[in-house]
Design a protein around this motif. Structure first.
Motif, short mmCIF file in Angstrom:
data_model
loop_
_atom_site.label_atom_id
_atom_site.label_comp_id
_atom_site.label_asym_id
_atom_site.label_seq_id
_atom_site.Cartn_x
_atom_site.Cartn_y
_atom_site.Cartn_z
N ALA A 97 -43.78 11.27 -48.07
CA ALA A 97 -44.04 12.23 -47.00
C ALA A 97 -45.00 13.30 -47.49
N SER A 98 -45.79 13.82 -46.57
CA SER A 98 -46.59 15.03 -46.78
C SER A 98 -45.88 16.15 -46.04
N PRO A 99 -46.37 17.39 -46.12
CA PRO A 99 -45.68 18.48 -45.42
C PRO A 99 -45.59 18.29 -43.90
N THR A 100 -46.45 17.47 -43.34
CA THR A 100 -46.45 17.30 -41.88
C THR A 100 -46.15 15.88 -41.41
N THR A 101 -46.17 14.90 -42.34
CA THR A 101 -46.12 13.51 -41.90
C THR A 101 -45.25 12.67 -42.81
N LEU A 102 -44.43 11.82 -42.18
CA LEU A 102 -43.70 10.80 -42.91
C LEU A 102 -44.55 9.52 -42.89
N SER A 103 -44.89 9.00 -44.07
CA SER A 103 -45.72 7.81 -44.16
C SER A 103 -44.89 6.56 -43.88
N ASN A 104 -45.57 5.50 -43.41
CA ASN A 104 -44.88 4.22 -43.23
C ASN A 104 -44.91 3.38 -44.50
N TRP A 105 -45.41 3.98 -45.59
CA TRP A 105 -45.42 3.30 -46.89
C TRP A 105 -44.00 3.08 -47.37
N SER A 106 -43.72 1.89 -47.86
CA SER A 106 -42.37 1.58 -48.33
C SER A 106 -42.39 0.84 -49.66
N GLY A 107 -43.33 1.23 -50.53
CA GLY A 107 -43.36 0.68 -51.87
C GLY A 107 -43.97 -0.69 -51.99
N GLU A 108 -44.72 -1.11 -50.98
CA GLU A 108 -45.29 -2.46 -51.01
C GLU A 108 -46.62 -2.53 -51.75
N SER A 109 -47.21 -1.37 -52.05
CA SER A 109 -48.51 -1.35 -52.73
C SER A 109 -48.68 -0.02 -53.45
N SER A 110 -49.66 0.04 -54.35
CA SER A 110 -49.93 1.28 -55.07
C SER A 110 -50.61 2.28 -54.14
N ILE A 111 -50.45 3.56 -54.44
CA ILE A 111 -51.06 4.62 -53.64
C ILE A 111 -51.62 5.68 -54.58
N HIS A 112 -52.58 6.45 -54.08
CA HIS A 112 -53.14 7.57 -54.83
C HIS A 112 -52.68 8.87 -54.20
N LEU A 113 -52.02 9.70 -54.99
CA LEU A 113 -51.43 10.95 -54.50
C LEU A 113 -52.40 12.10 -54.72
N THR A 114 -53.52 12.03 -54.06
CA THR A 114 -54.57 13.05 -54.21
C THR A 114 -54.70 13.86 -52.92
N ASP A 115 -55.36 15.00 -53.04
CA ASP A 115 -55.73 15.81 -51.87
C ASP A 115 -54.53 16.17 -51.00
N GLY A 116 -53.60 16.88 -51.57
CA GLY A 116 -52.48 17.34 -50.78
C GLY A 116 -51.19 17.38 -51.57
N ARG A 117 -50.11 17.64 -50.86
CA ARG A 117 -48.79 17.68 -51.46
C ARG A 117 -47.99 16.48 -50.97
N TYR A 118 -47.10 15.98 -51.84
CA TYR A 118 -46.34 14.79 -51.49
C TYR A 118 -44.91 14.89 -52.00
N PHE A 119 -44.01 14.34 -51.21
CA PHE A 119 -42.62 14.13 -51.59
C PHE A 119 -42.42 12.63 -51.68
N VAL A 120 -42.02 12.17 -52.89
CA VAL A 120 -41.88 10.74 -53.13
C VAL A 120 -40.45 10.44 -53.58
N VAL A 121 -39.79 9.55 -52.86
CA VAL A 121 -38.50 9.04 -53.30
C VAL A 121 -38.73 7.67 -53.91
N VAL A 122 -38.28 7.51 -55.16
CA VAL A 122 -38.42 6.25 -55.88
C VAL A 122 -37.18 5.40 -55.63
N ASN A 123 -37.38 4.13 -55.35
CA ASN A 123 -36.28 3.21 -55.07
C ASN A 123 -35.43 2.98 -56.32
N ALA A 124 -34.21 2.50 -56.10
CA ALA A 124 -33.19 2.43 -57.14
C ALA A 124 -33.44 1.35 -58.18
#
Length: 213
Positions: free
Chosen positions: A151-178
């Protein structure tokens, strides 16, 4: 620097050993984002593996009694090695602009009731406001929910760990799977690339995704 990120081990030694083997020589540091403990039956071996690999991290809701205000009865129940490793875990951990915390950062990990808080998934606007308003860090990594969340401060992403992502240009909250379900991540602090990984070979057990963490 490359960080291996694991969370929610719950004493699943086979998955932990497999993840540590896969991460060996690939990362500079492994960070554990809480919930080492399950029943206590395999805590000795779990802590030994984590200690030998130099894993640092934070405590989770299942770990609290071994990490904060440890009773004499608990100290007598577990070995000094377990007490020593679990006692090394922090309520929160900062590395650069990254904050590692088992639960959402507006909750106080020193308060047991906060650690056990579960008000559904953090997908609503009010919860995102709380998460990003609680701390100034650009990147916040958590566990607890046994799934991938971005998630970003305004948006919940539909990303669910299926691919790599770049956490640039902003703030992010990331929950890592178990980890007990065979998941972990690698984060490169220079390129800002987060790579979700699935264990190549592990006897991971599963839980229903709606189970309370």
């Amino acid at each position: 620097m490359k960080l291996g990120i694991i969370t929610d081990i719950h004493e699943h030694v086979e998955c932990l050993r497999a993840a540590l083997d896969e991460l060996a020589g690939q990362v500079n540091q492994i960070v554990m984002v809480g919930d080492v403990v399950e029943t206590g039956d395999r805590i000795e071996e779990t802590c030994q593996l984590l200690s030998n690999a130099g894993v640092i991290g934070v405590w989770g809701n299942h770990d609290f009694g071994l990490c904060c205000d440890v009773s004499e009865e608990t100290r007598e129940t577990y070995s000094q090695d377990v007490i020593r490793y679990m006692g090394s875990l922090k309520p929160r951990l900062e590395l650069g602009d990254c904050l590692f915390t088992h639960v959402e950062p507006w909750l106080d990990p020193r308060v047991l009731e906060d650690l056990w808080f579960f008000g559904g998934l953090p997908t609503e606007g009010e919860r995102l406001d709380r998460i990003f308003g609680a701390v100034p860090h650009r990147l916040i990594f958590a566990g607890h929910y046994h799934r991938w969340i971005l998630a970003s401060p305004t948006t919940l992403s539909n990303w669910s760990g299926e691919s790599s992502i770049h956490l640039t240009d902003g703030r992010y909250f990331v929950v890592v799977n178990a980890l007990f379900a065979g998941h972990y991540a690698v984060f490169d602090t220079e390129t800002q690339e987060l790579v979700p990984r699935r264990l190549a070979s592990a006897r991971a057990y599963t839980r229903t995704i709606n189970e309370k963490p």
